[in-house]
Design a protein around this motif. Structure first.
Motif, PDB file in Angstrom:
ATOM      1  N   THR A 107       1.260  -1.481  -0.154  1.00 54.60           N
ATOM      2  CA  THR A 107      -0.102   0.270   0.013  1.00 54.60           C
ATOM      3  C   THR A 107       0.402   1.491  -0.067  1.00 54.60           C
ATOM      4  O   THR A 107      -0.007   2.832  -0.519  1.00 54.60           O
ATOM      5  N   GLN A 149      -5.050   0.265  -1.914  1.00 52.85           N
ATOM      6  CA  GLN A 149      -5.406   0.811  -1.325  1.00 52.85           C
ATOM      7  C   GLN A 149      -6.783   1.338  -0.741  1.00 52.85           C
ATOM      8  O   GLN A 149      -7.916   1.323  -2.022  1.00 52.85           O
ATOM      9  N   SER A 150      -7.810   0.962   0.103  1.00 52.10           N
ATOM     10  CA  SER A 150      -8.949   0.974   0.354  1.00 52.10           C
ATOM     11  C   SER A 150     -10.014   2.202  -0.907  1.00 52.10           C
ATOM     12  O   SER A 150     -11.232   1.638  -1.093  1.00 52.10           O
ATOM     13  N   GLU A 151      -9.422   3.025  -0.033  1.00 54.35           N
ATOM     14  CA  GLU A 151     -10.162   4.472  -1.317  1.00 54.35           C
ATOM     15  C   GLU A 151      -9.945   4.272  -2.545  1.00 54.35           C
ATOM     16  O   GLU A 151     -10.977   5.135  -3.310  1.00 54.35           O
ATOM     17  N   TYR A 152      -8.639   3.740  -2.377  1.00 55.06           N
ATOM     18  CA  TYR A 152      -9.513   3.293  -5.116  1.00 55.06           C
ATOM     19  C   TYR A 152      -9.856   2.175  -5.127  1.00 55.06           C
ATOM     20  O   TYR A 152      -9.581   1.291  -6.218  1.00 55.06           O
ATOM     21  N   SER A 153     -10.505   1.507  -4.039  1.00 52.51           N
ATOM     22  CA  SER A 153     -10.799   0.067  -3.821  1.00 52.51           C
ATOM     23  C   SER A 153     -11.500  -0.237  -5.744  1.00 52.51           C
ATOM     24  O   SER A 153     -11.693  -1.151  -6.648  1.00 52.51           O
ATOM     25  N   ARG A 154     -12.779   1.151  -5.878  1.00 57.06           N
ATOM     26  CA  ARG A 154     -13.612   0.781  -7.083  1.00 57.06           C
ATOM     27  C   ARG A 154     -12.869   1.773  -8.357  1.00 57.06           C
ATOM     28  O   ARG A 154     -13.777   1.825  -9.493  1.00 57.06           O
TER      29      ARG A 154
END
Length: 373
Positions: free
Chosen positions: A113, A144-149
């Motif tokens: 990450t 990174q979770s905020e970019y997962s989509r």
């Protein structure tokens, strides 16, 4: 020990020093006119010179990464076997298989990450029938979770001929430079797909579709982006894709971008040339077809084919580069809706040091012309 390892270089230098010292110490004893003394002098001189040249050659190779391995140096190919990775087995149906992973070379950090990941993959072209290995750099944001989509723009990065894809990681340091550009706020996160243009080794196909031979242009223009978009979170529109290359790879990047604006919206050629080479390494590329030869001439294409709605970047040097005049001609022929930018150094050469000076700005330029949606 690998060809580029420091241990091999140290061993060669050590042997050169030992042999030089031995020559100085033993020379008085070998000053006689006997046959054995003559052969002794010749042997010491020859061995010392060989090791000195080997040391200089290894040092130059470590600096410029002309060859990535002993097999590459000896002309032997190291084709990757297609091994299905359990974690990404579904990719096999999409004509791409991951065969390895590694961490980008960033001192003091190891978290995915924080620095991203490099996947070693094999891509099998549905249309071209070509199979080639590549390295895929995934930026830290990809994990990174905020970019997962989020989808990411992607850039195909090509070496010269007969370079290896490892040169792009070690010698030219594309992943590390891309990470630095993002951290400094000068570029957006991008996926890098790094490979060499020699997809039918040892032949240099100049990224053209050869009648009855390798369909290299189809592989790079269609198969590669299709396979990567299916396997990773990459958009499938032209504005999601760029292509960069140096030397032969630079010619290929500009050629693919010029002829396939529906696939690539931005192309950058570092020390590129503008007409397909024809020599013993290429063989007969065009089989007498005047149309195919003219199409492979980028200056002819700009004069006679519709100008694409694409962006081009070319690099050269006023002193030390053989492509200065050709680059000026290319720039002069680009017309709207196409756009052209350039990097012109006062002095440089056809080498890694020059390209390392250009790559940070090239990545920033590429980032500004690609979109993640």
């Amino acid at each position: 020990m690998g060809l580029t390892s420091k241990a091999v270089l140290a061993l060669a230098i050590g042997l050169a020093v030992v042999l030089f010292a031995a020559t100085v110490c033993l020379w008085p004893r070998l000053a006689r006119r006997s046959v054995s003394a003559v052969f002794g002098r010749v042997g010491l001189l020859l061995a010392t010179q060989v090791m000195v040249f080997a040391s200089v050659g290894l040092l130059a190779n470590n600096s410029f990464q002309f060859y990535g391995s002993w097999a590459d140096f000896l002309g032997r190919q190291q084709e990757l076997g297609v091994v299905t990775d359990g974690a990404t087995g579904a990719s096999a149906s999409q004509n791409i298989v991951r065969v390895g992973m590694e961490r980008p070379d960033v001192p003091g950090e190891s978290r995915t990450t924080a620095v991203g990941r490099i996947d070693k993959v094999v891509v099998a072209g549905r249309l071209s029938g070509i199979e080639s290995s590549a390295y895929v750099y995934l930026p830290p944001e990809y994990f990174q979770s905020e970019y997962s989509r989020r989808t990411f723009p992607a850039v195909v990065v090509l070496t010269g001929y007969p370079g290896t894809a490892e040169n792009l990681l070690k010698g030219l340091q594309y992943p590390r430079t891309a990470l630095d550009r993002v951290r400094s706020g000068r570029a957006q996160p991008m996926i890098l797909v790094m490979l060499r243009p020699t997809v039918a080794p040892p032949r240099d196909t100049e990224c053209v579709n050869i009648k009855g031979g390798p369909q290299t242009e189809t592989f790079f223009a269609k198969d590669l982006p299709d396979a990567l978009s299916d396997a990773y979170r990459i958009g499938k529109r032209a504005r999601n894709w760029g292509i960069i290359g140096n030397s032969t790879g630079g010619y290929c990047a500009l050629k693919i971008g010029l002829h396939h604006p529906d696939r690539f919206s931005a192309s950058a050629g570092l020390s590129a040339y503008y007409r397909a080479a024809e020599d013993p390494t290429t063989g007969d590329l065009f089989h007498g077809s005047r149309g195919a030869r003219e199409r492979a001439d980028l200056l002819w294409s700009l004069d006679h084919l519709p100008q694409p709605d694409s962006s081009f970047l070319v690099t050269t040097s006023r002193r030390g580069e053989g492509n200065y005049r050709g680059t000026r001609n290319f720039m002069a022929k680009v017309r709207a809706p196409a756009q052209v930018s350039s990097i012109v150094l006062d002095s440089g050469g056809h080498n890694f040091n020059t390209w390392r000076r250009e790559i940070p700005s090239v990545l920033e330029w590429m980032s500004s012309r690609l979109s993640d949606d």
